[in-house]
Structure formats: structure tokens, C-alpha cells
Design an enzyme around this catalytic site. Structure first.
Site, PDB file in Angstrom:
ATOM      1  N   TYR A  99       8.281  -2.506   2.741  1.00  0.00           N
ATOM      2  CA  TYR A  99       9.432  -3.343   3.108  1.00  0.00           C
ATOM      3  C   TYR A  99      10.733  -2.733   2.583  1.00  0.00           C
ATOM      4  O   TYR A  99      11.718  -2.588   3.319  1.00  0.00           O
ATOM      5  CB  TYR A  99       9.231  -4.754   2.535  1.00  0.00           C
ATOM      6  CG  TYR A  99      10.325  -5.736   2.896  1.00  0.00           C
ATOM      7  CD1 TYR A  99      10.273  -6.447   4.093  1.00  0.00           C
ATOM      8  CD2 TYR A  99      11.398  -5.972   2.036  1.00  0.00           C
ATOM      9  CE1 TYR A  99      11.269  -7.361   4.425  1.00  0.00           C
ATOM     10  CE2 TYR A  99      12.394  -6.881   2.352  1.00  0.00           C
ATOM     11  CZ  TYR A  99      12.318  -7.573   3.547  1.00  0.00           C
ATOM     12  OH  TYR A  99      13.310  -8.477   3.862  1.00  0.00           O
ATOM     13  N   SER A 124      18.706  -6.257   3.867  1.00  0.00           N
ATOM     14  CA  SER A 124      18.257  -7.055   2.726  1.00  0.00           C
ATOM     15  C   SER A 124      18.894  -6.471   1.477  1.00  0.00           C
ATOM     16  O   SER A 124      19.279  -5.287   1.460  1.00  0.00           O
ATOM     17  CB  SER A 124      16.727  -6.963   2.601  1.00  0.00           C
ATOM     18  OG  SER A 124      16.282  -7.401   1.324  1.00  0.00           O
TER      19      SER A 124
HETATM   20  P1  NAD Z   1      10.870 -15.320   9.344  1.00  0.00           P
HETATM   21  O1  NAD Z   1       9.464 -14.943   9.114  1.00  0.00           O
HETATM   22  O2  NAD Z   1      11.195 -16.755   9.572  1.00  0.00           O
HETATM   23  O3  NAD Z   1      11.509 -14.500  10.545  1.00  0.00           O
HETATM   24  C1  NAD Z   1      11.041 -13.267  10.986  1.00  0.00           C
HETATM   25  C2  NAD Z   1      11.037 -13.342  12.501  1.00  0.00           C
HETATM   26  O4  NAD Z   1      10.703 -12.056  13.033  1.00  0.00           O
HETATM   27  C3  NAD Z   1       9.981 -14.346  13.003  1.00  0.00           C
HETATM   28  O5  NAD Z   1      10.558 -15.157  13.996  1.00  0.00           O
HETATM   29  C4  NAD Z   1       8.911 -13.437  13.581  1.00  0.00           C
HETATM   30  O6  NAD Z   1       8.192 -14.029  14.659  1.00  0.00           O
HETATM   31  C5  NAD Z   1       9.755 -12.271  14.048  1.00  0.00           C
HETATM   32  N1  NAD Z   1       8.953 -11.075  14.268  1.00  0.00           N
HETATM   33  C6  NAD Z   1       8.025 -10.529  13.446  1.00  0.00           C
HETATM   34  N2  NAD Z   1       7.476  -9.461  14.036  1.00  0.00           N
HETATM   35  C7  NAD Z   1       8.060  -9.331  15.241  1.00  0.00           C
HETATM   36  C8  NAD Z   1       7.931  -8.414  16.315  1.00  0.00           C
HETATM   37  N3  NAD Z   1       7.045  -7.399  16.261  1.00  0.00           N
HETATM   38  N4  NAD Z   1       8.703  -8.573  17.411  1.00  0.00           N
HETATM   39  C9  NAD Z   1       9.595  -9.584  17.500  1.00  0.00           C
HETATM   40  N5  NAD Z   1       9.771 -10.482  16.507  1.00  0.00           N
HETATM   41  C10 NAD Z   1       9.006 -10.351  15.397  1.00  0.00           C
HETATM   42  O7  NAD Z   1      11.667 -14.764   8.066  1.00  0.00           O
HETATM   43  P2  NAD Z   1      13.229 -14.571   7.852  1.00  0.00           P
HETATM   44  O8  NAD Z   1      13.442 -14.679   6.402  1.00  0.00           O
HETATM   45  O9  NAD Z   1      14.009 -15.447   8.755  1.00  0.00           O
HETATM   46  O10 NAD Z   1      13.424 -13.034   8.248  1.00  0.00           O
HETATM   47  C11 NAD Z   1      14.395 -12.595   9.184  1.00  0.00           C
HETATM   48  C12 NAD Z   1      14.977 -11.271   8.729  1.00  0.00           C
HETATM   49  O11 NAD Z   1      15.704 -11.474   7.526  1.00  0.00           O
HETATM   50  C13 NAD Z   1      13.938 -10.200   8.432  1.00  0.00           C
HETATM   51  O12 NAD Z   1      14.398  -8.954   8.904  1.00  0.00           O
HETATM   52  C14 NAD Z   1      13.876 -10.201   6.919  1.00  0.00           C
HETATM   53  O13 NAD Z   1      13.457  -8.959   6.404  1.00  0.00           O
HETATM   54  C15 NAD Z   1      15.317 -10.500   6.585  1.00  0.00           C
HETATM   55  N6  NAD Z   1      15.533 -10.997   5.232  1.00  0.00           N
HETATM   56  C16 NAD Z   1      15.048 -12.195   4.827  1.00  0.00           C
HETATM   57  C17 NAD Z   1      15.296 -12.617   3.524  1.00  0.00           C
HETATM   58  C18 NAD Z   1      14.816 -13.951   2.996  1.00  0.00           C
HETATM   59  O14 NAD Z   1      14.970 -14.213   1.798  1.00  0.00           O
HETATM   60  N7  NAD Z   1      14.260 -14.828   3.806  1.00  0.00           N
HETATM   61  C19 NAD Z   1      16.007 -11.806   2.645  1.00  0.00           C
HETATM   62  C20 NAD Z   1      16.477 -10.580   3.090  1.00  0.00           C
HETATM   63  C21 NAD Z   1      16.242 -10.180   4.384  1.00  0.00           C
END
Ligand code: NAD
Length: 279
Positions: free
Chosen positions: A177, A164
Site C-alpha cells: 500500500y 495518502s
Molecule cells: P473504501 O473501501 O470505502 O473505498 C475504496 C473504493 O474503491 C471502494 O468503493 C471499492 O469498491 C473501490 N475499489 C476497490 N477496488 C477497485 C477496483 N479494482 N476498481 C474499481 N473500484 C475499486 O475506502 P476509502 O477509505 O474510501 O478509500 C478511498 C481512497 O482513499 C483509497 O484510494 C484509499 O487508499 C484512500 N485513502 C483512505 C484513507 C482512509 O483513512 N480511509 C486514508 C488515506 C487514503
């Protein structure tokens, strides 16, 4: 001014991952879903890992199958060692090996520091950081066992850690986080240094604000979206497909000399937008 209808670039799905086997954790929603589909469209067979939403994982698998690749849905909690090992066994049984790991699963449990419980701290570290360690370790074991297969890829394996912009930007109210993402940065770089001689590439993608369920509060009202745009010089929110395209390229041999790198995908969020008019 709010403009959330800016057209995204048309993506030509070159089959740059033909014959490769990929695992995407947290692949049933948001960024993981887009990455899983992009890898499948690029020719990889994909294991779609989910934690709680099995139906959505099967929908992702159907999309990958429709694109002509194989897909396997596997439930596992990435923070549990036995779950991760079972998931890899299922993958190796079905697909024979692994070429690409996208360690994407992640979560937030936000609180001001003086109200953050040890449970909230530990949960986010367990899923976001320990989960990536457990998956990377299993992947490297298989990459080392198998080595390079010339007709598949120049590399013996590729790991993409979903980090991130908060691996470098501090984030008040999200200490657990931000610490997990800062940890991913040095974990990724240290693994990359260790396994480079085995022709294993390890990199991170660092998204800015992407339109997914994890941060819906930041974009799902006009007020929130307008406020978010003050942080994004490119003046649009990121879409999960922006990350999917980058993941497919970074996993491919087109990116063969790249290891230990953090690729920021944030519409300029890290460019200190507060200084755009002289600070
Ligand atoms: P999201 O909530 O749609 O996806 C997160 C996924 O991780 C979900 O499918 C959830 O079920 C899964 N998950 C959570 N705990 C888990 C576990 N214990 N075991 C297996 N799976 C698990 O949100 P997202 O934005 O798609 O996030 C995906 C990644 O991207 C994350 O690592 C997040 O930190 C990172 N990220 C997102 C953003 C953003 O703006 N959306 C920005 C930077 C980084």
C-alpha cells in the site's frame, strides 16, 4: 479523551463546478462517495464508478440527482484496461466529455513482508497505482482533444489522485500500500509537469485517518479510537466529507494556479505528534 461527536463545519455548497462533467472511481463508498456527492452538490454532473456494490452506487447517484445534477452509474475494475476504456466511452457517450477525474479507487491487502504473497503485492499495485495511470491516460486524451472551453473552466481538465499520508510516512505491515501511494506521488508530479502546457492541472489529496470501511479496525472500538488519537493532534478522526469539500475546491477554478501539489488533509498527523512535548 474520546470525542467523536465534534461538529463538522457547515458546508455551503457553492455551485463552483456548474456545467462540468466529473468521474469519481470507487464512488460507491467512503471517500469516493463523499467526493462524488460534493462534486454533484457543487454543480457537476458525475459518473459514479463502482467495483462490486452497485446498489450503493445508485444511492450516491440519487443523492447527486436530488441536488440538481446528473449522475451516471458505471461498473468497472480500474485495474483492467478494457474496463477503463469502456467506462470512458460510456461517459463520453452520455455526458459528451470529461472535465474532472478523481482517481480514488483503492484497496489494502496487508501482511508482514515475509508473509506477503506476490499476488497481494501485485493486486494492490494494480488497483491503486496502475488503475490511476489507466484513468489518467484516458482523461488526458479527452482533455487534449477538447482543450479549454472558456465558459466551463480556465483549465482543459483537472485530475485529482487520491493518495495518502503514506506517500511519505512509511507503514510497516503495509509495504504494498505504501509503495503504491509513493508511486502515485511521482506519477502525479510527472504527469502534472508533462501536461501543464495544455492547461491540465494534476494534483493529489493525501488523507490521514478518515472514517471509512477501509480502516474500520482503526476507529470502530473505543480502544482503537483512543489509540488513533495519539497520532492526530487535531484530536478527531477525519470524515469523508472533509475530503469531499477539498476535492470540490481543488477541481474548481478557485484553485486554478495549483498543479503538481499534494494537499495533506490529516488533522496534523504528518506533524510528528511524537515531538509535541519536546520529543
Ligand atoms: P473504501 O473501501 O470505502 O473505498 C475504496 C473504493 O474503491 C471502494 O468503493 C471499492 O469498491 C473501490 N475499489 C476497490 N477496488 C477497485 C477496483 N479494482 N476498481 C474499481 N473500484 C475499486 O475506502 P476509502 O477509505 O474510501 O478509500 C478511498 C481512497 O482513499 C483509497 O484510494 C484509499 O487508499 C484512500 N485513502 C483512505 C484513507 C482512509 O483513512 N480511509 C486514508 C488515506 C487514503
Amino acid at each position: 479523551m474520546t470525542d467523536i461527536s465534534i461538529p463538522l463545519p457547515k458546508c455551503q455548497h457553492l455551485k463552483i463546478l456548474t456545467g462540468q462533467k466529473a468521474l469519481v472511481t470507487g464512488g460507491s463508498s467512503g471517500i469516493g462517495k463523499a467526493v462524488a456527492i460534493a462534486l454533484g452538490q457543487a454543480g457537476a454532473d458525475v459518473v459514479v464508478n463502482y467495483h462490486s456494490d452497485e446498489d450503493e452506487a445508485h444511492e450516491v447517484a440519487d443523492t447527486i440527482t436530488a441536488a440538481g445534477s446528473k449522475a451516471l452509474v458505471v461498473g468497472a475494475d480500474v485495474s483492467r484496461e478494457e474496463d477503463v476504456q469502456r467506462m470512458f466511452h460510456q461517459m463520453l457517450d452520455s455526458f459528451g466529455t470529461i472535465d474532472i477525474l478523481v482517481a480514488n479507487a483503492g484497496m489494502q491487502q496487508d501482511a508482514p513482508l515475509d508473509e506477503m504473497t506476490l499476488k497481494q503485492w501485485q493486486k494492490v499495485i494494480d488497483v491503486n497505482l496502475t488503475g490511476q495511470f489507466l484513468c489518467a491516460r484516458e482523461a488526458v486524451r479527452e482533455f487534449k482533444r477538447r482543450g479549454v472551453v472558456d465558459e466551463i473552466s480556465c483549465a482543459a481538465g483537472k485530475i485529482i489522485c487520491m493518495s495518502s499520508v503514506h506517500q511519505t510516512i512509511p507503514w510497516a505491515g503495509h509495504v504494498n500500500y505504501a509503495a503504491s501511494k509513493g508511486g502515485i506521488m511521482q506519477m502525479m508530479r510527472s504527469i502534472a509537469q508533462e501536461v501543464a502546457p495544455f492547461r491540465i492541472r494534476v494534483n493529489s489529496l493525501c488523507p490521514g485517518a478518515i472514517r471509512t470501511p477501509i480502516n474500520a479496525d482503526a476507529w470502530n472500538t473505543k480502544e482503537a479510537y483512543d489509540s488513533l488519537m495519539k497520532l492526530i493532534p487535531y484530536n478527531r478522526i477525519g470524515e469523508p466529507e472533509d475530503i469531499g469539500r477539498a476535492a470540490a475546491w481543488l477541481a474548481s477554478d478557485q484553485a486554478d494556479y495549483i498543479t503538481g501539489a499534494s494537499l495533506v488533509i490529516d488533522g496534523g498527523m504528518c506533524l510528528y505528534p511524537g515531538f509535541a512535548h519536546g520529543g
